[in-house]
Write a protein that holds these residues in place. Structure first.
Motif, PDB file in Angstrom:
ATOM      1  N   ARG A  60      45.124 -40.350  -3.580  1.00 28.40           N
ATOM      2  CA  ARG A  60      46.045 -39.456  -4.277  1.00 28.40           C
ATOM      3  C   ARG A  60      45.595 -38.052  -3.927  1.00 28.40           C
ATOM      4  O   ARG A  60      44.410 -37.748  -3.998  1.00 28.40           O
ATOM      5  CB  ARG A  60      45.998 -39.718  -5.773  1.00 28.40           C
ATOM      6  CG  ARG A  60      46.583 -41.089  -6.104  1.00 28.40           C
ATOM      7  CD  ARG A  60      46.467 -41.425  -7.581  1.00 28.40           C
ATOM      8  NE  ARG A  60      47.051 -42.714  -7.863  1.00 28.40           N
ATOM      9  CZ  ARG A  60      46.421 -43.884  -7.735  1.00 28.40           C
ATOM     10  NH1 ARG A  60      45.163 -43.908  -7.326  1.00 28.40           N
ATOM     11  NH2 ARG A  60      47.021 -45.018  -7.998  1.00 28.40           N
TER      12      ARG A  60
ATOM     13  N   GLU B 224      48.193 -52.333   5.255  1.00 29.31           N
ATOM     14  CA  GLU B 224      49.613 -52.355   4.922  1.00 29.31           C
ATOM     15  C   GLU B 224      49.783 -51.810   3.506  1.00 29.31           C
ATOM     16  O   GLU B 224      49.051 -52.191   2.584  1.00 29.31           O
ATOM     17  CB  GLU B 224      50.151 -53.785   4.988  1.00 29.31           C
ATOM     18  CG  GLU B 224      51.623 -53.886   4.734  1.00 29.31           C
ATOM     19  CD  GLU B 224      52.159 -55.298   4.917  1.00 29.31           C
ATOM     20  OE1 GLU B 224      53.174 -55.603   4.257  1.00 29.31           O
ATOM     21  OE2 GLU B 224      51.592 -56.067   5.713  1.00 29.31           O
ATOM     22  N   ALA B 225      50.729 -50.895   3.342  1.00 26.64           N
ATOM     23  CA  ALA B 225      50.974 -50.300   2.029  1.00 26.64           C
ATOM     24  C   ALA B 225      51.402 -51.388   1.049  1.00 26.64           C
ATOM     25  O   ALA B 225      52.253 -52.217   1.376  1.00 26.64           O
ATOM     26  CB  ALA B 225      52.046 -49.232   2.131  1.00 26.64           C
TER      27      ALA B 225
ATOM     28  N   ARG C  54      54.463 -50.295   6.122  1.00 29.87           N
ATOM     29  CA  ARG C  54      53.991 -48.935   6.365  1.00 29.87           C
ATOM     30  C   ARG C  54      52.469 -48.901   6.305  1.00 29.87           C
ATOM     31  O   ARG C  54      51.854 -49.636   5.529  1.00 29.87           O
ATOM     32  CB  ARG C  54      54.546 -47.973   5.314  1.00 29.87           C
ATOM     33  CG  ARG C  54      56.039 -47.811   5.385  1.00 29.87           C
ATOM     34  CD  ARG C  54      56.557 -46.929   4.282  1.00 29.87           C
ATOM     35  NE  ARG C  54      56.146 -47.489   3.002  1.00 29.87           N
ATOM     36  CZ  ARG C  54      55.899 -46.783   1.905  1.00 29.87           C
ATOM     37  NH1 ARG C  54      56.021 -45.494   1.918  1.00 29.87           N
ATOM     38  NH2 ARG C  54      55.543 -47.372   0.801  1.00 29.87           N
TER      39      ARG C  54
ATOM     40  N   ASN D 286      55.068 -51.551  -4.547  1.00 22.03           N
ATOM     41  CA  ASN D 286      54.964 -51.173  -5.963  1.00 22.03           C
ATOM     42  C   ASN D 286      56.086 -51.754  -6.769  1.00 22.03           C
ATOM     43  O   ASN D 286      57.155 -51.848  -6.470  1.00 22.03           O
ATOM     44  CB  ASN D 286      54.944 -49.658  -6.111  1.00 22.03           C
ATOM     45  CG  ASN D 286      53.684 -49.083  -5.508  1.00 22.03           C
ATOM     46  OD1 ASN D 286      52.685 -49.764  -5.368  1.00 22.03           O
ATOM     47  ND2 ASN D 286      53.756 -47.824  -5.142  1.00 22.03           N
TER      48      ASN D 286
ATOM     49  N   TYR E 134      48.757 -47.474   5.296  1.00 25.18           N
ATOM     50  CA  TYR E 134      48.299 -47.033   3.979  1.00 25.18           C
ATOM     51  C   TYR E 134      46.844 -46.626   4.058  1.00 25.18           C
ATOM     52  O   TYR E 134      46.019 -47.336   4.631  1.00 25.18           O
ATOM     53  CB  TYR E 134      48.485 -48.216   3.033  1.00 25.18           C
ATOM     54  CG  TYR E 134      47.858 -48.144   1.681  1.00 25.18           C
ATOM     55  CD1 TYR E 134      48.379 -47.314   0.697  1.00 25.18           C
ATOM     56  CD2 TYR E 134      46.772 -48.947   1.355  1.00 25.18           C
ATOM     57  CE1 TYR E 134      47.827 -47.289  -0.570  1.00 25.18           C
ATOM     58  CE2 TYR E 134      46.225 -48.932   0.100  1.00 25.18           C
ATOM     59  CZ  TYR E 134      46.752 -48.097  -0.868  1.00 25.18           C
ATOM     60  OH  TYR E 134      46.215 -48.085  -2.119  1.00 25.18           O
TER      61      TYR E 134
ATOM     62  N   GLY F  10      51.739 -42.012   8.677  1.00 25.45           N
ATOM     63  CA  GLY F  10      52.923 -42.765   9.088  1.00 25.45           C
ATOM     64  C   GLY F  10      53.131 -42.834  10.588  1.00 25.45           C
ATOM     65  O   GLY F  10      53.908 -43.648  11.068  1.00 25.45           O
TER      66      GLY F  10
ATOM     67  N   SER G 267      40.707 -49.689  -1.120  1.00 25.30           N
ATOM     68  CA  SER G 267      41.606 -49.145  -0.096  1.00 25.30           C
ATOM     69  C   SER G 267      40.836 -48.773   1.169  1.00 25.30           C
ATOM     70  O   SER G 267      39.613 -48.657   1.162  1.00 25.30           O
ATOM     71  CB  SER G 267      42.306 -47.895  -0.631  1.00 25.30           C
ATOM     72  OG  SER G 267      41.360 -46.838  -0.785  1.00 25.30           O
TER      73      SER G 267
ATOM     74  N   LEU H  27      43.627 -48.477   8.842  1.00 26.68           N
ATOM     75  CA  LEU H  27      44.792 -48.433   7.987  1.00 26.68           C
ATOM     76  C   LEU H  27      45.253 -49.856   7.614  1.00 26.68           C
ATOM     77  O   LEU H  27      45.260 -50.752   8.443  1.00 26.68           O
ATOM     78  CB  LEU H  27      45.938 -47.696   8.681  1.00 26.68           C
ATOM     79  CG  LEU H  27      45.632 -46.235   9.021  1.00 26.68           C
ATOM     80  CD1 LEU H  27      46.786 -45.626   9.820  1.00 26.68           C
ATOM     81  CD2 LEU H  27      45.355 -45.431   7.777  1.00 26.68           C
TER      82      LEU H  27
ATOM     83  N   ALA I  66      50.800 -38.007   4.328  1.00 27.69           N
ATOM     84  CA  ALA I  66      51.645 -39.210   4.430  1.00 27.69           C
ATOM     85  C   ALA I  66      52.378 -39.263   5.762  1.00 27.69           C
ATOM     86  O   ALA I  66      52.504 -40.333   6.370  1.00 27.69           O
ATOM     87  CB  ALA I  66      52.639 -39.261   3.275  1.00 27.69           C
TER      88      ALA I  66
ATOM     89  N   VAL J 155      49.741 -50.249  11.026  1.00 32.10           N
ATOM     90  CA  VAL J 155      48.849 -51.036  10.176  1.00 32.10           C
ATOM     91  C   VAL J 155      47.784 -51.677  11.062  1.00 32.10           C
ATOM     92  O   VAL J 155      48.090 -52.204  12.128  1.00 32.10           O
ATOM     93  CB  VAL J 155      49.646 -52.119   9.412  1.00 32.10           C
ATOM     94  CG1 VAL J 155      48.721 -53.076   8.685  1.00 32.10           C
ATOM     95  CG2 VAL J 155      50.621 -51.465   8.440  1.00 32.10           C
TER      96      VAL J 155
ATOM     97  N   GLY K   4      45.358 -44.909   0.996  1.00 36.36           N
ATOM     98  CA  GLY K   4      44.921 -45.180  -0.369  1.00 36.36           C
ATOM     99  C   GLY K   4      44.249 -44.022  -1.074  1.00 36.36           C
ATOM    100  O   GLY K   4      43.189 -44.208  -1.683  1.00 36.36           O
TER     101      GLY K   4
END
Length: 143
Positions: free
Chosen positions: A48, A139-140, A42, A143, A44, A112, A80, A137, A108, A116, A46
């Motif tokens: 919040r 790659e996520a 996905r 986690n 990313y 999306g 990021s 962007l 998001a 990438v 980076g």
């Protein structure tokens, strides 16, 4: 017609027939990446953030009432794409390319829609001024 419009992700316990789904247009890139590489890939940015509503904007004393408000501790992830683009805590992202962010199109979901490695233009409100930043962007991370 047998067309898939979403993929179920959760069902509310104790609620009759209440479920949550990812719209198919958001799920397709995930399915494609899984078929091609065997793993979920996905894009990313980076950051919040909180998607703004008029109430949240009032509480945060912001003039802008739509967009993704980048705030909080470590709001911009070190290393990021967001940090490399120059995003800062306190910024409000209002567009990704020509996609205007809103409650029905959160950050998001907008990110999306890209791949990438793709370059995106971020329209940002910083200190009451509209600025434009460029991000590539990544790659996520898993986690």
């Amino acid at each position: 017609n047998g067309e898939v419009i979403g993929v179920n992700t959760a069902v509310a316990e104790g609620a009759e027939g209440l479920g949550f789904a990812i719209p198919i247009n958001e799920a397709k890139p995930i399915l494609d990446s899984t078929q091609k590489s065997g793993k979920v890939i996905r894009p990313y940015l980076g950051v919040r953030y909180t998607m703004l509503t008029p109430q949240i904007a009032r509480e945060a004393n912001l003039e802008q009432s739509k967009g993704a408000y980048v705030s909080g501790q470590e709001a911009v992830v070190d290393g990021s794409p967001a940090e490399k683009a120059g995003l800062e805590s306190g910024d409000t992202i209002i567009k990704v390319n020509d996609l205007e962010l809103s409650g029905s199109l959160p950050l998001a979901s907008a990110v999306g829609r890209f791949k990438v490695g793709e370059d995106v233009t971020l329209v940002v409100i910083r200190d009451g001024e509209e600025i434009t930043l460029k991000a590539k962007l990544a790659e996520a991370p898993i986690n």
